[in-house]
Structure formats: C-alpha cells, structure tokens
Design a protein around this motif. Sequence first.
Motif, mmCIF file in Angstrom:
data_model
loop_
_atom_site.group_PDB
_atom_site.id
_atom_site.type_symbol
_atom_site.label_atom_id
_atom_site.label_comp_id
_atom_site.label_asym_id
_atom_site.label_seq_id
_atom_site.Cartn_x
_atom_site.Cartn_y
_atom_site.Cartn_z
ATOM 1 N N GLU A 83 -2.009 137.266 36.095
ATOM 2 C CA GLU A 83 -0.588 137.541 36.304
ATOM 3 C C GLU A 83 0.054 136.669 37.368
ATOM 4 N N GLU A 84 -0.642 136.445 38.470
ATOM 5 C CA GLU A 84 -0.006 135.767 39.593
ATOM 6 C C GLU A 84 -0.269 134.268 39.638
ATOM 7 N N TRP A 99 -10.334 134.743 29.979
ATOM 8 C CA TRP A 99 -10.259 135.888 30.876
ATOM 9 C C TRP A 99 -8.797 136.304 31.018
ATOM 10 N N ILE A 100 -8.526 137.605 30.945
ATOM 11 C CA ILE A 100 -7.167 138.120 31.109
ATOM 12 C C ILE A 100 -7.201 139.115 32.264
ATOM 13 N N VAL A 101 -6.481 138.805 33.340
ATOM 14 C CA VAL A 101 -6.645 139.531 34.601
ATOM 15 C C VAL A 101 -5.311 140.006 35.168
ATOM 16 N N ASP A 102 -5.264 141.272 35.550
ATOM 17 C CA ASP A 102 -4.175 141.793 36.374
ATOM 18 C C ASP A 102 -4.801 142.263 37.683
ATOM 19 N N PRO A 103 -4.548 141.566 38.789
ATOM 20 C CA PRO A 103 -5.206 141.923 40.050
ATOM 21 C C PRO A 103 -4.794 143.297 40.569
ATOM 22 N N ILE A 104 -3.519 143.640 40.395
ATOM 23 C CA ILE A 104 -3.042 144.974 40.758
ATOM 24 C C ILE A 104 -2.076 145.425 39.668
ATOM 25 N N ASP A 105 -2.533 146.266 38.790
ATOM 26 C CA ASP A 105 -1.641 146.860 37.803
ATOM 27 C C ASP A 105 -1.089 148.142 38.414
ATOM 28 N N GLY A 106 0.215 148.141 38.658
ATOM 29 C CA GLY A 106 0.833 149.231 39.392
ATOM 30 C C GLY A 106 1.177 148.811 40.809
ATOM 31 N N THR A 107 1.769 147.622 40.940
ATOM 32 C CA THR A 107 2.098 147.109 42.276
ATOM 33 C C THR A 107 3.074 148.018 43.010
ATOM 34 N N VAL A 117 -3.145 152.951 40.558
ATOM 35 C CA VAL A 117 -3.246 151.516 40.795
ATOM 36 C C VAL A 117 -4.575 151.070 40.196
ATOM 37 N N ALA A 118 -4.588 149.903 39.547
ATOM 38 C CA ALA A 118 -5.835 149.488 38.897
ATOM 39 C C ALA A 118 -6.023 147.987 38.929
ATOM 40 N N VAL A 119 -7.282 147.588 38.921
ATOM 41 C CA VAL A 119 -7.698 146.212 38.665
ATOM 42 C C VAL A 119 -8.070 146.155 37.186
ATOM 43 N N SER A 120 -7.509 145.206 36.461
ATOM 44 C CA SER A 120 -7.781 145.099 35.027
ATOM 45 C C SER A 120 -8.347 143.714 34.718
ATOM 46 N N SER A 225 2.828 142.989 29.250
ATOM 47 C CA SER A 225 2.217 141.660 29.234
ATOM 48 C C SER A 225 0.724 141.761 28.932
ATOM 49 N N PRO A 226 0.109 140.664 28.474
ATOM 50 C CA PRO A 226 -1.312 140.709 28.105
ATOM 51 C C PRO A 226 -2.217 141.223 29.215
ATOM 52 N N TRP A 227 -1.957 140.808 30.453
ATOM 53 C CA TRP A 227 -2.827 141.219 31.554
ATOM 54 C C TRP A 227 -2.717 142.717 31.835
ATOM 55 N N ASP A 228 -1.597 143.336 31.426
ATOM 56 C CA ASP A 228 -1.435 144.771 31.654
ATOM 57 C C ASP A 228 -2.311 145.614 30.735
ATOM 58 N N PHE A 229 -2.563 145.122 29.522
ATOM 59 C CA PHE A 229 -3.157 146.010 28.528
ATOM 60 C C PHE A 229 -4.454 145.531 27.893
#
Length: 289
Positions: A83-84, A99-107, A117-120, A225-229
């Motif tokens: 995401e970032e 790799w599809i990554v969301d470092p903080i889902d629920g910022t 809050v989750a790491v995905s 977005s892809p990293w969210d789900f």
Amino acid sequence: MTPVSNRQIPPKEFDVERRQRLEQMIQIAREAGDMIRQAREAQDFSHQYKGGDELVTEVDVAVDRHIAAAIDHHFPGEAKLTEELAPDRSQLTEKGPLWIVDPIDGTVNFAYGHAHVAVSIAWAIEGEVQIGIVYAPFLDELFTAVRGEGAELNGQSITCSTADSLERSLVATGFPYARDKRAPLIRRLNHVVHHCRDIRRNGSAALDLCHVGCGRLDAYYESVSPWDFAAGLLIAREAGARTGHLYACPDGIPEELYGENLLVAAPAIHQALGDVVRAADAGKRLELD
C-alpha cells in the motif's frame, strides 16, 4: 530463494514450499505486529494525508518497509504490491509470484486507539492467492490460510456461519474516505439494513473478511484495494464462505485480486444479499415485508 510457480514444480514439492512460506510469513506478520503495538504505546507518530482524504502515519511506512525488507531477504526477486511503498497495480496482471501487503489495515483505528487493526500479507502466483496471513496485534489473533487446506485462527480450524436467512444475519461493510463517493453506498446501506439483523462497520476489511470466515459475521460487501482483501478473501473462502463480486469482473484482471464490489457471505445468504445490493444500485424502491 528462487521464485516459484505451481506450474513449474510437482504438486507435493509445491505444498512443502507453501508450508515453509507460511511459517516465514507468520514470523514477518508478528514482527510487524510488534512494531505496531510499540508505536501505539509510544504515541509519537505523525499524522499525514494522501489523496487529500486518507490518513497515513509514519508507522504505516515503517512497517511496510520492514515487511518489504523481510520479503526481499527471504524471497529475493519476487514482485511486491504494497500500500505505501509499491502501490503500482499494474503488477496484478504480471506473471509469476506476487506479494500483496497492507502494513496496517485500519490506520484510522490505529491512530484513534481502536483494536480492529491488522497486518495483511498474501502470496499469489499468476493471480491465484496461495497463502493468506492476517494478524491483529491488539487482539493477538492470527488468521491463516493455505489454498486448498482450510483456514485457521491461532492454529485452530475455523468455519463460516451456517446462516440461512438474511433477515437474521449480521452484515459488515465500509465506506471510502472521499465523501463525494458515499451517496450510492448510503443507498445500499439503507436497503441492506432493512433486510438484515444489523450492520457492522469495523474499519478493517481484512478483519471483516476473517470474521466472516470464523462466523463472527455472516456477510461482508465493499469495494477495496487489493492489499486490503487479498489475504482475507482466501481465509474466508477456505473457511467455507462463498466469495465473489456483485458484477462481472473486467477482463485482464485476476478475479481474486479485483476488489470492486466484493461480496463474501455464508453460502446460503450470498445470493439474497447480492440481490438486495443490486436492487439498491438500480434505484429500486425499498420494499419491506
């Protein structure tokens, strides 16, 4: 480690490879979770906005950088969509591992002190997600799934709810940060809330999907977005939920990585919820029994 493809090595060896990757991904996710907890305790992070509306903190960037470095160390040469740091969605159509990554889902939840809050982290090959990890550090809950092998919460198998009536189902959704895009979603919400038990808006798509998987929710719909789900969708599906989209996906984008109009639910209510949301989109009057 050499990039792999399930079309390049025998199935048994590929299964071993996935289990090895799963263990490494769990370690990476837990390390990221530790960073998030420590940042919350310190309360010294900055608040900024991207795109004018979406909150991002320096912790998001730091965790994204940590996860990317760990992936590069253990799995060099494999593409990343994060995401970032690497949000280029053109990678969705590329061949090979991703790799599809969301470092903080629920910022927003993170910044305001909420627990959702989750790491995905998801690992896909040619558009098919093979492994999904969603870790909620403030709840110490680790959701995992390996394609074709079921889903787990903290090492215990999970299954979705057996809901068979939309009227008695708990449904989750979310809303975009851009206020000018909310009106049609409010119309959807009005239709759905009149046809279900109640609505939840928890602020983390990854966890909403996992909660469908373990039966805390009966259904979830949203565009994200892809990293969210990506990871959460695999977890929900491996737990028995029916996953899909309200409308046909466009050509050229893998369905498992296309985040518009997602609909994930206990199998028996999937069609009914979809019908209600599509009726709202079509501008039909709300009809109550």
